[in-house]
Design a protein around this motif. Sequence first.
Motif, PDB file in Angstrom:
ATOM      1  N   THR A  62       0.864  -1.179   0.000  1.00 33.80           N
ATOM      2  CA  THR A  62       0.000   0.000   0.000  1.00 33.80           C
ATOM      3  C   THR A  62       0.898   1.226   0.000  1.00 33.80           C
ATOM      4  O   THR A  62       1.887   1.278   0.734  1.00 33.80           O
ATOM      5  N   MET A  63       0.540   2.191  -0.840  1.00 34.26           N
ATOM      6  CA  MET A  63       1.293   3.437  -0.921  1.00 34.26           C
ATOM      7  C   MET A  63       0.305   4.603  -0.975  1.00 34.26           C
ATOM      8  O   MET A  63      -0.751   4.491  -1.591  1.00 34.26           O
ATOM      9  N   VAL A  64       0.658   5.684  -0.331  1.00 44.44           N
ATOM     10  CA  VAL A  64      -0.069   6.940  -0.478  1.00 44.44           C
ATOM     11  C   VAL A  64       0.857   7.863  -1.257  1.00 44.44           C
ATOM     12  O   VAL A  64       1.986   8.131  -0.837  1.00 44.44           O
ATOM     13  N   MET A  65       0.362   8.302  -2.426  1.00 40.22           N
ATOM     14  CA  MET A  65       1.166   9.102  -3.340  1.00 40.22           C
ATOM     15  C   MET A  65       0.394  10.369  -3.703  1.00 40.22           C
ATOM     16  O   MET A  65      -0.825  10.431  -3.513  1.00 40.22           O
ATOM     17  N   GLN A  66       1.118  11.331  -4.252  1.00 35.68           N
ATOM     18  CA  GLN A  66       0.461  12.544  -4.753  1.00 35.68           C
ATOM     19  C   GLN A  66       1.149  12.982  -6.042  1.00 35.68           C
ATOM     20  O   GLN A  66       2.367  12.874  -6.179  1.00 35.68           O
ATOM     21  N   PHE A  67       0.312  13.440  -6.965  1.00 34.94           N
ATOM     22  CA  PHE A  67       0.793  13.880  -8.269  1.00 34.94           C
ATOM     23  C   PHE A  67       0.015  15.110  -8.702  1.00 34.94           C
ATOM     24  O   PHE A  67      -1.150  15.265  -8.360  1.00 34.94           O
ATOM     25  N   GLU A  68       0.681  15.971  -9.480  1.00 35.31           N
ATOM     26  CA  GLU A  68       0.029  17.168 -10.007  1.00 35.31           C
ATOM     27  C   GLU A  68      -1.089  16.816 -10.974  1.00 35.31           C
ATOM     28  O   GLU A  68      -2.149  17.420 -10.948  1.00 35.31           O
ATOM     29  N   GLN A  69      -0.830  15.828 -11.842  1.00 34.10           N
ATOM     30  CA  GLN A  69      -1.797  15.461 -12.873  1.00 34.10           C
ATOM     31  C   GLN A  69      -1.933  13.937 -12.919  1.00 34.10           C
ATOM     32  O   GLN A  69      -1.011  13.208 -12.573  1.00 34.10           O
ATOM     33  N   GLU A  70      -3.082  13.486 -13.402  1.00 39.31           N
ATOM     34  CA  GLU A  70      -3.294  12.042 -13.533  1.00 39.31           C
ATOM     35  C   GLU A  70      -2.307  11.425 -14.515  1.00 39.31           C
ATOM     36  O   GLU A  70      -1.939  10.257 -14.383  1.00 39.31           O
ATOM     37  N   ALA A  71      -1.847  12.195 -15.478  1.00 40.21           N
ATOM     38  CA  ALA A  71      -0.842  11.690 -16.413  1.00 40.21           C
ATOM     39  C   ALA A  71       0.450  11.340 -15.684  1.00 40.21           C
ATOM     40  O   ALA A  71       1.139  10.383 -16.049  1.00 40.21           O
ATOM     41  N   ASP A  72       0.784  12.100 -14.635  1.00 36.90           N
ATOM     42  CA  ASP A  72       1.977  11.797 -13.833  1.00 36.90           C
ATOM     43  C   ASP A  72       1.793  10.504 -13.052  1.00 36.90           C
ATOM     44  O   ASP A  72       2.724   9.707 -12.927  1.00 36.90           O
ATOM     45  N   LEU A  73       0.595  10.290 -12.529  1.00 37.52           N
ATOM     46  CA  LEU A  73       0.271   9.030 -11.857  1.00 37.52           C
ATOM     47  C   LEU A  73       0.408   7.877 -12.842  1.00 37.52           C
ATOM     48  O   LEU A  73       1.033   6.849 -12.532  1.00 37.52           O
ATOM     49  N   GLN A  74      -0.151   8.025 -14.039  1.00 35.61           N
ATOM     50  CA  GLN A  74      -0.079   6.959 -15.035  1.00 35.61           C
ATOM     51  C   GLN A  74       1.364   6.691 -15.447  1.00 35.61           C
ATOM     52  O   GLN A  74       1.767   5.538 -15.639  1.00 35.61           O
ATOM     53  N   ASN A  75       2.162   7.721 -15.553  1.00 33.82           N
ATOM     54  CA  ASN A  75       3.577   7.558 -15.889  1.00 33.82           C
ATOM     55  C   ASN A  75       4.285   6.728 -14.819  1.00 33.82           C
ATOM     56  O   ASN A  75       5.083   5.840 -15.138  1.00 33.82           O
ATOM     57  N   TYR A  76       3.995   7.012 -13.543  1.00 32.70           N
ATOM     58  CA  TYR A  76       4.562   6.209 -12.459  1.00 32.70           C
ATOM     59  C   TYR A  76       4.133   4.750 -12.604  1.00 32.70           C
ATOM     60  O   TYR A  76       4.963   3.837 -12.541  1.00 32.70           O
ATOM     61  N   LEU A  77       2.826   4.507 -12.793  1.00 29.74           N
ATOM     62  CA  LEU A  77       2.330   3.132 -12.901  1.00 29.74           C
ATOM     63  C   LEU A  77       2.954   2.403 -14.090  1.00 29.74           C
ATOM     64  O   LEU A  77       3.280   1.212 -13.993  1.00 29.74           O
ATOM     65  N   ASP A  78       3.164   3.113 -15.197  1.00 27.20           N
ATOM     66  CA  ASP A  78       3.760   2.510 -16.389  1.00 27.20           C
ATOM     67  C   ASP A  78       5.210   2.095 -16.172  1.00 27.20           C
ATOM     68  O   ASP A  78       5.730   1.251 -16.912  1.00 27.20           O
ATOM     69  N   GLN A  79       5.865   2.677 -15.146  1.00 29.27           N
ATOM     70  CA  GLN A  79       7.272   2.382 -14.883  1.00 29.27           C
ATOM     71  C   GLN A  79       7.504   1.589 -13.593  1.00 29.27           C
ATOM     72  O   GLN A  79       8.647   1.240 -13.286  1.00 29.27           O
ATOM     73  N   GLU A  80       6.453   1.306 -12.830  1.00 28.57           N
ATOM     74  CA  GLU A  80       6.590   0.635 -11.531  1.00 28.57           C
ATOM     75  C   GLU A  80       7.125  -0.795 -11.719  1.00 28.57           C
ATOM     76  O   GLU A  80       6.486  -1.625 -12.357  1.00 28.57           O
ATOM     77  N   PRO A  81       8.310  -1.101 -11.159  1.00 26.34           N
ATOM     78  CA  PRO A  81       8.886  -2.442 -11.306  1.00 26.34           C
ATOM     79  C   PRO A  81       7.983  -3.566 -10.811  1.00 26.34           C
ATOM     80  O   PRO A  81       8.005  -4.657 -11.390  1.00 26.34           O
ATOM     81  N   TYR A  82       7.210  -3.328  -9.768  1.00 27.67           N
ATOM     82  CA  TYR A  82       6.340  -4.388  -9.274  1.00 27.67           C
ATOM     83  C   TYR A  82       5.222  -4.730 -10.260  1.00 27.67           C
ATOM     84  O   TYR A  82       4.693  -5.837 -10.244  1.00 27.67           O
TER      85      TYR A  82
END
Length: 96
Positions: A57-77
């Motif tokens: 479980t992680m609590v994260m914050q991003f300026e835009q949903e595109a930034d969230l999606q970019n993180y998810l697209d690169q998450e090693p897990y």
Amino acid sequence: MKQYLITGIDYTDAGALDRRMAARPAHLEGVKKLKENGNFILGGAHLSSEDKMIGSTMVMQFEQEADLQNYLDQEPYILQKVWEQVEVKPFKVAQV
């Protein structure tokens, strides 16, 4: 910034924990960079009754949903098939 509660549930096959441990250094390095950028608020592992990691479980914050999606697209897990299920929900950290 918009805040999110991200929950990852690990695969349960025989190699799941080995994949997690192999991906963990890259995951933690990414989290370190996210923390430096102000995106990572808190996180940790779900544990089984035998104290083995079975999710996150992680609590994260991003300026835009595109930034969230970019993180998810690169998450090693995600890329290395550690998390079988990923749930992202809007979240608001209490200011007390």
